[in-house]
Design a protein around this motif. Structure first.
Motif, PDB file in Angstrom:
ATOM      1  N   VAL A 104       0.840  -1.204   0.000  1.00  0.00           N
ATOM      2  CA  VAL A 104       0.000   0.000   0.000  1.00  0.00           C
ATOM      3  C   VAL A 104       0.874   1.253   0.000  1.00  0.00           C
ATOM      4  O   VAL A 104       0.589   2.233  -0.704  1.00  0.00           O
ATOM      5  N   SER A 105       1.949   1.244   0.779  1.00  0.00           N
ATOM      6  CA  SER A 105       2.866   2.379   0.815  1.00  0.00           C
ATOM      7  C   SER A 105       3.494   2.610  -0.554  1.00  0.00           C
ATOM      8  O   SER A 105       3.627   3.758  -1.011  1.00  0.00           O
ATOM      9  N   SER A 106       3.864   1.531  -1.246  1.00  0.00           N
ATOM     10  CA  SER A 106       4.439   1.653  -2.590  1.00  0.00           C
ATOM     11  C   SER A 106       3.423   2.230  -3.573  1.00  0.00           C
ATOM     12  O   SER A 106       3.748   3.083  -4.403  1.00  0.00           O
ATOM     13  N   THR A 107       2.177   1.766  -3.469  1.00  0.00           N
ATOM     14  CA  THR A 107       1.127   2.274  -4.349  1.00  0.00           C
ATOM     15  C   THR A 107       0.874   3.751  -4.098  1.00  0.00           C
ATOM     16  O   THR A 107       0.675   4.535  -5.036  1.00  0.00           O
ATOM     17  N   ASP A 108       0.896   4.135  -2.834  1.00  0.00           N
ATOM     18  CA  ASP A 108       0.670   5.534  -2.478  1.00  0.00           C
ATOM     19  C   ASP A 108       1.784   6.423  -3.020  1.00  0.00           C
ATOM     20  O   ASP A 108       1.527   7.533  -3.514  1.00  0.00           O
ATOM     21  N   LEU A 109       3.021   5.963  -2.950  1.00  0.00           N
ATOM     22  CA  LEU A 109       4.140   6.727  -3.507  1.00  0.00           C
ATOM     23  C   LEU A 109       4.015   6.866  -5.023  1.00  0.00           C
ATOM     24  O   LEU A 109       4.310   7.921  -5.593  1.00  0.00           O
ATOM     25  N   ALA A 110       3.564   5.799  -5.684  1.00  0.00           N
ATOM     26  CA  ALA A 110       3.370   5.858  -7.132  1.00  0.00           C
ATOM     27  C   ALA A 110       2.280   6.863  -7.490  1.00  0.00           C
ATOM     28  O   ALA A 110       2.398   7.616  -8.468  1.00  0.00           O
ATOM     29  N   LEU A 111       1.195   6.902  -6.698  1.00  0.00           N
ATOM     30  CA  LEU A 111       0.130   7.880  -6.930  1.00  0.00           C
ATOM     31  C   LEU A 111       0.653   9.297  -6.728  1.00  0.00           C
ATOM     32  O   LEU A 111       0.343  10.204  -7.513  1.00  0.00           O
ATOM     33  N   TYR A 112       1.435   9.492  -5.703  1.00  0.00           N
ATOM     34  CA  TYR A 112       2.011  10.810  -5.427  1.00  0.00           C
ATOM     35  C   TYR A 112       2.869  11.272  -6.606  1.00  0.00           C
ATOM     36  O   TYR A 112       2.826  12.441  -7.015  1.00  0.00           O
ATOM     37  N   TYR A 134       5.262   2.025  -9.404  1.00  0.00           N
ATOM     38  CA  TYR A 134       6.206   2.215  -8.306  1.00  0.00           C
ATOM     39  C   TYR A 134       7.599   1.802  -8.749  1.00  0.00           C
ATOM     40  O   TYR A 134       7.788   0.817  -9.469  1.00  0.00           O
ATOM     41  N   SER A 135       8.580   2.570  -8.335  1.00  0.00           N
ATOM     42  CA  SER A 135       9.979   2.173  -8.463  1.00  0.00           C
ATOM     43  C   SER A 135      10.694   2.630  -7.201  1.00  0.00           C
ATOM     44  O   SER A 135      10.237   3.552  -6.512  1.00  0.00           O
ATOM     45  N   SER A 136      11.808   2.015  -6.917  1.00  0.00           N
ATOM     46  CA  SER A 136      12.459   2.255  -5.625  1.00  0.00           C
ATOM     47  C   SER A 136      12.998   3.674  -5.493  1.00  0.00           C
ATOM     48  O   SER A 136      13.289   4.120  -4.381  1.00  0.00           O
ATOM     49  N   ASP A 137      13.121   4.410  -6.601  1.00  0.00           N
ATOM     50  CA  ASP A 137      13.640   5.769  -6.509  1.00  0.00           C
ATOM     51  C   ASP A 137      12.550   6.799  -6.192  1.00  0.00           C
ATOM     52  O   ASP A 137      12.830   7.984  -6.052  1.00  0.00           O
ATOM     53  N   LEU A 138      11.286   6.349  -6.065  1.00  0.00           N
ATOM     54  CA  LEU A 138      10.205   7.300  -5.802  1.00  0.00           C
ATOM     55  C   LEU A 138      10.289   7.909  -4.415  1.00  0.00           C
ATOM     56  O   LEU A 138       9.790   9.015  -4.186  1.00  0.00           O
ATOM     57  N   LYS A 139      10.897   7.189  -3.469  1.00  0.00           N
ATOM     58  CA  LYS A 139      11.054   7.762  -2.134  1.00  0.00           C
ATOM     59  C   LYS A 139      11.931   9.001  -2.198  1.00  0.00           C
ATOM     60  O   LYS A 139      11.632  10.027  -1.580  1.00  0.00           O
ATOM     61  N   ASP A 140      13.015   8.915  -2.975  1.00  0.00           N
ATOM     62  CA  ASP A 140      13.865  10.091  -3.154  1.00  0.00           C
ATOM     63  C   ASP A 140      13.128  11.155  -3.953  1.00  0.00           C
ATOM     64  O   ASP A 140      13.293  12.353  -3.717  1.00  0.00           O
ATOM     65  N   GLY A 141      12.283  10.715  -4.914  1.00  0.00           N
ATOM     66  CA  GLY A 141      11.526  11.661  -5.724  1.00  0.00           C
ATOM     67  C   GLY A 141      10.550  12.474  -4.898  1.00  0.00           C
ATOM     68  O   GLY A 141      10.365  13.675  -5.132  1.00  0.00           O
ATOM     69  N   ALA A 142       9.898  11.831  -3.910  1.00  0.00           N
ATOM     70  CA  ALA A 142       8.969  12.555  -3.044  1.00  0.00           C
ATOM     71  C   ALA A 142       9.709  13.614  -2.227  1.00  0.00           C
ATOM     72  O   ALA A 142       9.204  14.727  -2.029  1.00  0.00           O
ATOM     73  N   ARG A 143      10.904  13.267  -1.785  1.00  0.00           N
ATOM     74  CA  ARG A 143      11.701  14.238  -1.026  1.00  0.00           C
ATOM     75  C   ARG A 143      12.126  15.399  -1.926  1.00  0.00           C
ATOM     76  O   ARG A 143      12.028  16.580  -1.533  1.00  0.00           O
ATOM     77  N   ARG A 144      12.554  15.070  -3.163  1.00  0.00           N
ATOM     78  CA  ARG A 144      12.971  16.126  -4.089  1.00  0.00           C
ATOM     79  C   ARG A 144      11.796  17.040  -4.444  1.00  0.00           C
ATOM     80  O   ARG A 144      11.962  18.253  -4.599  1.00  0.00           O
ATOM     81  N   ARG A 145      10.611  16.442  -4.565  1.00  0.00           N
ATOM     82  CA  ARG A 145       9.440  17.241  -4.915  1.00  0.00           C
ATOM     83  C   ARG A 145       9.138  18.265  -3.823  1.00  0.00           C
ATOM     84  O   ARG A 145       8.762  19.403  -4.117  1.00  0.00           O
ATOM     85  N   LYS A 146       9.285  17.848  -2.591  1.00  0.00           N
ATOM     86  CA  LYS A 146       9.071  18.772  -1.482  1.00  0.00           C
ATOM     87  C   LYS A 146      10.100  19.892  -1.523  1.00  0.00           C
ATOM     88  O   LYS A 146       9.773  21.069  -1.278  1.00  0.00           O
ATOM     89  N   GLU A 147      11.333  19.567  -1.846  1.00  0.00           N
ATOM     90  CA  GLU A 147      12.385  20.580  -1.931  1.00  0.00           C
ATOM     91  C   GLU A 147      12.109  21.556  -3.071  1.00  0.00           C
ATOM     92  O   GLU A 147      12.326  22.769  -2.926  1.00  0.00           O
TER      93      GLU A 147
END
Length: 737
Positions: A307-315, A328-341
């Motif tokens: 569910v967390s992976s799906t949510d990151l993909a939606l974001y 989802y791909s494993s780099d989306l966690k970094d992408g969410a952080r970059r988007r906030k920046e």
């Protein structure tokens, strides 16, 4: 009489003597009175009696019970007792209960067993009984049949089912609610992990739904959600389970699907269907949706992880511009952080003069003469360099920043256009947020008056999303803009939620044909050319011009020109350029742009530069991926690989692609893929299938979601054993030193 006197007299009143009258009890041997008591019980409707013989045939059934069956009593007598009821279904009964045929055949006693009555004709509502029975024996040996009771529990059962449904289903849409979806996901993923099966999740979030609520009211929003649920069910059908998580969020669980090509096609259908206009309480509403996709076991083994992976993909899908899907791909966690920046830095970008306007020419088809320039926003970050508009514009649209950026673009574009020849106009993109600002016409007036630009030289490009707001306010804004004298263009026509009603109701001067119809229009396996023809014909009938966007190849240019497009825009003429380059060119009198591009359209090749693994036989090499398309790639790092050699590219995260070398020069090879890649929903490509974590676990790796990185095909590491490598590895780190 005083109250006290009454109570005192009552206290003195003699109490009746208990037992002064003789009691007439019913004797055990008094069959007549006992039978009357038996009949009274039946007639009061408190319950019924039934009996069978040793063969299970009905020998007695209360008259009222026969009426409940919808049959005369004489028809019931002699029939098999079990035939009076519908065979039990696990969806309708307690799964822990033994079915009635089993209980009777085993001669077991049972109590309050819920059974559904079998009617000769379908009843409007099913009738339910609770039956109890006990086997009867003579001398504790010879079975002579059952004796039992029954009662109607239809109303109680319906009440219980309604309460159960309320606890599991969304009252508004009828879809599964969050609790039911969580329960089903946990059960499904637990079972599928044991069975080594896959399961995909899609999470959907409605775009611009809040504006519908704010404009048309919450009852209209509720009606819209019902219609969205109906469209979801029509597309998903029996493929999976659909749930509403709350608000405007939906979840789709799709068992046994891990083909990302198939999932991407399904996501696109959902996006297109949900984006079509809605009729809500007599008003027209337009929304969109974004979709995030993750697949077990590749992107998560446990429910929370998936569910967390799906949510990151939606974001990520929402951040990419909305109206998109994203895997989802494993780099989306970094992408969410970059988007906030990016969001934080974007607030200061205007004041620090990091935002620039670049201009791309719109060229007259057939003459190659420039007629206008489109103003396109560019952001040069002091640390990150150039940031693509597709990254920061969606972020700006979610905040108030878009209003400031939009006003800056209008002001700067009008100012820059004053330095061009008077025959050239400037086109500026307008977001729905800007357009729906009631002060927008005044902003346009100020942008024109500051440099003194003639209104007819300004063209505003508007997308169809502006029509989802208040229709009266929208119509009023259009009227004010036409009164000012600016020109209007309908951008991205033919995509999303297009409607001919826009052309009827709004005073457009131009239609822009979206580049998705231009790309591939010269190929034989699509209908893009026919769509372009239809749009051009429609525009001509309405007295409008057309612009073909995204033209890159000579065959595309020839096609759109022959089909009657008025103007052409794309890299075949020029990319967007800064103002100083535009002015310099115009000062030299260079109003003609010479088309320059490949002769034929080919699949998009994305320029990339990253390390990958290349596997040949039982050896693994390191290489650099130079460019990538759906059907092939260019790599560098292995010396003198013969044409015709089959290689496996390890693109990371479990993505293996088989390719054949078609071109080879030194350490550079061009490969053609055996199976085409598919879109990841954004600007990237991915494989349809990945290395299965269950296969990796069988080879000795721990069972877990796929981490980033490569997956050696040789047990125990790279090139541990086997034949000698056939090719020489080039040390790319030393190149250029």
């Amino acid at each position: 009489m005083a109250k006290g006197n009454f109570l005192s007299r009552l206290a003195n009143f003699p109490a009746p003597e208990l037992g002064s009258e003789p009691i007439s009890s019913i004797a055990k041997s008094d069959s007549k009175q006992r039978l009357e008591l038996f009949d009274s019980f039946e007639n009061l409707g408190l319950g019924w009696f039934w009996a069978t013989d040793a063969h299970g045939r009905v020998t007695y059934l209360s008259n009222n019970a026969a009426k409940s069956l919808g049959k005369p009593e004489n028809e019931v007598l002699g029939s098999a007792f079990g035939s009076l009821f519908v065979p039990q279904d696990h969806d309708e009964t307690d799964k822990t209960e033994r079915p009635l045929p089993f209980l009777i055949s085993a001669r077991n006693a049972f109590s309050d067993l819920a059974v559904r009555v079998q009617h000769d004709q379908a009843a409007e509502h099913p009738v339910w009984w609770a039956i109890s029975g006990k086997p009867q024996f003579i001398n504790d040996k010879t079975f002579i049949g059952y004796r039992g009771t029954a009662k109607d529990i239809t109303h109680r059962r319906q009440r219980d089912r309604d309460a159960s449904r309320l606890a599991q289903f969304d009252a508004l849409t009828g879809l599964s609610n969050r609790h039911r979806m969580e329960t089903k996901m946990i059960a499904t993923l637990t079972a599928y992990k044991a069975a080594k099966r896959s399961c995909a999740l899609m999470m959907l979030d409605l775009d611009r739904f809040k504006q519908v609520n704010d404009t048309l009211g919450h009852p209209a929003g509720d009606e819209l959600l019902k219609q969205v649920a109906q469209r979801l069910k029509a597309i998903v059908g029996d493929m999976g389970e659909i749930g509403r998580l709350g608000g405007d969020e939906f979840l789709v669980m799709l068992p046994d699907i891990d083909d990302r090509g198939r999932l991407g096609e399904l996501a696109n259908r959902l996006i297109q269907m949900i984006s079509q206009p809605y009729s809500v309480n007599g008003s027209r509403a337009i929304i969109g949706t974004s979709v995030g996709i993750a697949i077990a076991p590749y992107d998560g083994i446990e429910t929370d992880e998936l569910v967390s992976s799906t949510d990151l993909a939606l974001y990520a899908a929402k951040g990419g511009g909305r109206g998109q899907f994203r895997f989802y791909s494993s780099d989306l966690k970094d992408g969410a952080r970059r988007r906030k920046e990016i969001e934080e830095d974007l607030r200061d970008a205007l004041t620090q003069q990091q935002i620039q306007m670049h201009y791309q020419p719109l060229v007259q088809a057939g003459t190659n003469t420039v007629r206008a320039f489109e103003a396109l926003m560019r952001w040069k970050h002091p640390e990150r360099g150039w940031i693509r508009p597709s990254q920061f514009i969606p972020i700006a649209e979610e905040t108030s920043i878009i209003s400031d950026l939009g006003e800056f673009a209008l002001m700067q574009a009008c100012k820059d256009a004053m330095l061009w020849p008077s025959a050239l106009s400037v086109t500026v993109n307008v977001s729905a947020v800007q357009f729906n600002n009631e002060d927008f016409p005044n902003i346009v007036r100020r942008a024109l008056s500051a440099p003194g630009l003639v209104p007819s030289r300004l063209e505003l490009e508007i997308t169809e999303s502006v029509f989802m707001g208040d229709p009266y306010a929208t119509k009023r804004t259009f009227a004010e803009l036409k009164e000012i004298g600016v020109r209007l263009a309908l951008d991205d026509f033919g995509t999303g939620y297009s409607s001919l009603g826009y052309l009827r109701d709004a005073p457009f001067d131009k239609i822009k044909i979206d580049q998705s119809f231009v790309r591939g229009s010269t190929e034989n396996d699509n209908n893009n050319a026919a769509i372009i023809t239809a749009i051009v014909s429609l525009a001509q009938a309405l007295g409008m011009e057309t612009v073909a966007e995204g033209v890159e190849a000579q065959d595309e240019l020839a096609l759109v020109t022959s089909l009657g497009a008025t103007l052409v825009q794309g890299w075949i003429y020029a990319k967007a350029m800064p103002q100083q380059d535009v002015v310099s060119r115009l000062e030299r009198g260079e109003l003609e742009f010479v088309p320059s591009g490949p002769s034929k359209h080919r699949a998009d090749r994305r320029t990339v530069f990253r390390g990958i693994g290349v596997i040949h036989e039982d050896h693994r090499y390191d290489a650099v991926l130079r460019n990538l398309s759906k059907t092939g790639a260019m790599i560098e790092g292995i010396l003198d690989v013969p044409i015709g050699t089959d290689l496996v590219l390890d693109l990371g995260q479990g993505q293996l692609v088989i390719g054949t070398v078609r071109r080879s020069s030194g350490a550079t090879q061009g490969l053609q893929f055996e199976t085409a890649l598919v879109s990841d929903g954004a600007d990237g490509l991915c494989t349809r299938h990945r290395v299965n974590p269950y296969s990796l676990a069988a080879a000795g790796m721990p069972l877990a979601a796929l981490p980033p990185g490569s997956y050696p095909l040789v047990s125990g590491g790279h090139n541990q054993t086997g034949s000698r490598p056939q090719f020489m590895q080039i040390d790319l780190n030393s190149k250029g030193d």
